[in-house]
Design an enzyme around this catalytic site. Structure first.
Site, PDB file in Angstrom:
ATOM      1  N   ASP A   2     -63.303 -51.165   7.597  1.00  0.00           N
ATOM      2  CA  ASP A   2     -63.601 -52.593   7.544  1.00  0.00           C
ATOM      3  C   ASP A   2     -63.171 -53.185   6.202  1.00  0.00           C
ATOM      4  O   ASP A   2     -63.286 -52.531   5.169  1.00  0.00           O
ATOM      5  CB  ASP A   2     -65.118 -52.785   7.739  1.00  0.00           C
ATOM      6  CG  ASP A   2     -65.443 -54.157   8.312  1.00  0.00           C
ATOM      7  OD1 ASP A   2     -64.499 -54.932   8.543  1.00  0.00           O
ATOM      8  OD2 ASP A   2     -66.633 -54.446   8.500  1.00  0.00           O
ATOM      9  N   ASN A  50     -62.682 -56.696  19.365  1.00  0.00           N
ATOM     10  CA  ASN A  50     -61.614 -57.288  18.540  1.00  0.00           C
ATOM     11  C   ASN A  50     -60.629 -58.165  19.330  1.00  0.00           C
ATOM     12  O   ASN A  50     -59.868 -58.933  18.750  1.00  0.00           O
ATOM     13  CB  ASN A  50     -60.821 -56.205  17.790  1.00  0.00           C
ATOM     14  CG  ASN A  50     -61.566 -55.638  16.587  1.00  0.00           C
ATOM     15  OD1 ASN A  50     -61.362 -54.487  16.202  1.00  0.00           O
ATOM     16  ND2 ASN A  50     -62.439 -56.436  15.974  1.00  0.00           N
TER      17      ASN A  50
HETATM   18  C1  FPP Z   1     -60.901 -54.202   9.824  1.00  0.00           C
HETATM   19  O1  FPP Z   1     -60.630 -55.200   8.888  1.00  0.00           O
HETATM   20  C2  FPP Z   1     -59.773 -53.506  10.393  1.00  0.00           C
HETATM   21  C3  FPP Z   1     -59.281 -53.676  11.681  1.00  0.00           C
HETATM   22  C4  FPP Z   1     -59.714 -54.701  12.621  1.00  0.00           C
HETATM   23  C5  FPP Z   1     -58.276 -52.791  12.264  1.00  0.00           C
HETATM   24  C6  FPP Z   1     -56.996 -52.643  11.578  1.00  0.00           C
HETATM   25  C7  FPP Z   1     -56.849 -51.314  10.980  1.00  0.00           C
HETATM   26  C8  FPP Z   1     -55.763 -50.944  10.347  1.00  0.00           C
HETATM   27  C9  FPP Z   1     -54.593 -51.848  10.220  1.00  0.00           C
HETATM   28  C10 FPP Z   1     -55.687 -49.602   9.764  1.00  0.00           C
HETATM   29  C11 FPP Z   1     -54.534 -48.820  10.336  1.00  0.00           C
HETATM   30  C12 FPP Z   1     -54.846 -48.028  11.503  1.00  0.00           C
HETATM   31  C13 FPP Z   1     -53.946 -47.259  12.196  1.00  0.00           C
HETATM   32  C14 FPP Z   1     -54.463 -46.317  13.203  1.00  0.00           C
HETATM   33  C15 FPP Z   1     -52.481 -47.315  12.018  1.00  0.00           C
HETATM   34  P1  FPP Z   1     -61.170 -56.674   9.185  1.00  0.00           P
HETATM   35  O2  FPP Z   1     -60.006 -57.461   9.669  1.00  0.00           O
HETATM   36  O3  FPP Z   1     -62.345 -56.618  10.098  1.00  0.00           O
HETATM   37  O4  FPP Z   1     -61.586 -57.128   7.753  1.00  0.00           O
HETATM   38  P2  FPP Z   1     -62.670 -58.252   7.362  1.00  0.00           P
HETATM   39  O5  FPP Z   1     -64.004 -57.753   7.829  1.00  0.00           O
HETATM   40  O6  FPP Z   1     -62.551 -58.310   5.874  1.00  0.00           O
HETATM   41  O7  FPP Z   1     -62.247 -59.524   8.019  1.00  0.00           O
END
Ligand code: FPP
Length: 229
Positions: A2, A50
């Site tokens: 996160d 998501n």
């Molecule tokens: C959370 O940050 C992350 C995600 C929704 C997923 C994305 C993950 C990656 C890009 C890592 C790479 C993974 C792989 C398997 C290649 P957020 O957007 O929820 O952050 P925030 O809470 O600060 O808004």
């Protein structure tokens, strides 16, 4: 994993830049865990909730996953890593599904670390799915309802091939499970850090593991029982 969005916002960048930095951090952590000979690493890349994000962000993430799998696959395979994707994969189409199947098949016979990537994953959905599979076996006469055990449930989940997780880590400051691995986390030690995912590295992981090693895991027993056992 996160905190990608906030990491980008703090730098005056688009959320997509945070996700790109998130991929880089993931690569570092996968390498670090493989070096530590961790048996299984499960990362939450995309939850079933998501999909509610703006369409632009969802499609950016899908593209990013395809690219990341494509560019990392050979290296992961050379390092004997077994890739599994957990979640309701049928929701994905074309490109991503092809990459998912190719990565799973190519690495299926490897014997090193499991790298489980949770996409369109929800812990409750996993249990519904397992329940359906068990019910079908009961219906066909293959299984007797009275003989269903915890082991029966575990073996019908998406993580059937993996040991139970020892340690759960959530970055980004929130202290909740958000529907992650609900069945599997029953006795898992929990760790929360304010560090945003793109800044999370091997050094911090080592510190969390060191703290984990000093905890006494009692699994319902008394401290004295654990010490004498
Ligand atoms: C959370 O940050 C992350 C995600 C929704 C997923 C994305 C993950 C990656 C890009 C890592 C790479 C993974 C792989 C398997 C290649 P957020 O957007 O929820 O952050 P925030 O809470 O600060 O808004």
């Amino acid at each position: 994993m996160d905190g990608n969005g906030r990491w980008a916002q703090q730098r005056g960048k688009q959320r997509s830049a945070g996700h790109q930095a998130g991929v880089k951090a993931t690569r570092g952590i996968v390498e670090h865990c493989a070096r530590l000979r961790i048996n299984a690493l499960t990362v939450y890349a995309f939850s079933s909730e998501n999909w509610q994000r703006p369409e632009k962000e969802v499609s950016f993430l899908m593209e990013l996953f395809v690219k990341a799998i494509r560019s990392e696959l050979n290296k992961l395979h050379e390092n004997n890593i077994r890739i599994q994707f957990i979640g309701e994969l049928s929701r994905f189409s074309g490109g991503l599904l092809d990459e998912i199947n190719a990565a799973t098949e190519k690495t299926a016979h490897n014997t090193g670390m499991f790298l489980n990537i949770a996409v369109n994953y929800g812990g409750r959905a996993e249990l519904v799915n397992a329940t359906r599979a068990i019910a079908a076996k009961v219906e066909s006469g293959e299984l007797d309802a009275a003989s269903i055990t915890e082991e029966t449930v575990t073996s019908n989940t998406w993580l059937a091939a993996c040991p139970e997780p020892d340690l759960f880590i959530r970055t980004g400051g929130e202290q909740r499970l958000s529907n992650y691995l609900l069945w599997h986390l029953a006795y898992t030690e929990l760790a929360f850090t304010d560090t945003l995912w793109p800044d999370f590295d091997g050094e911090e992981l080592d510190k969390i593991i060191e703290n984990f090693s000093s905890r006494q895991r009692r699994f319902g027993q008394t401290g004295e029982q654990v010490q004498s056992g």
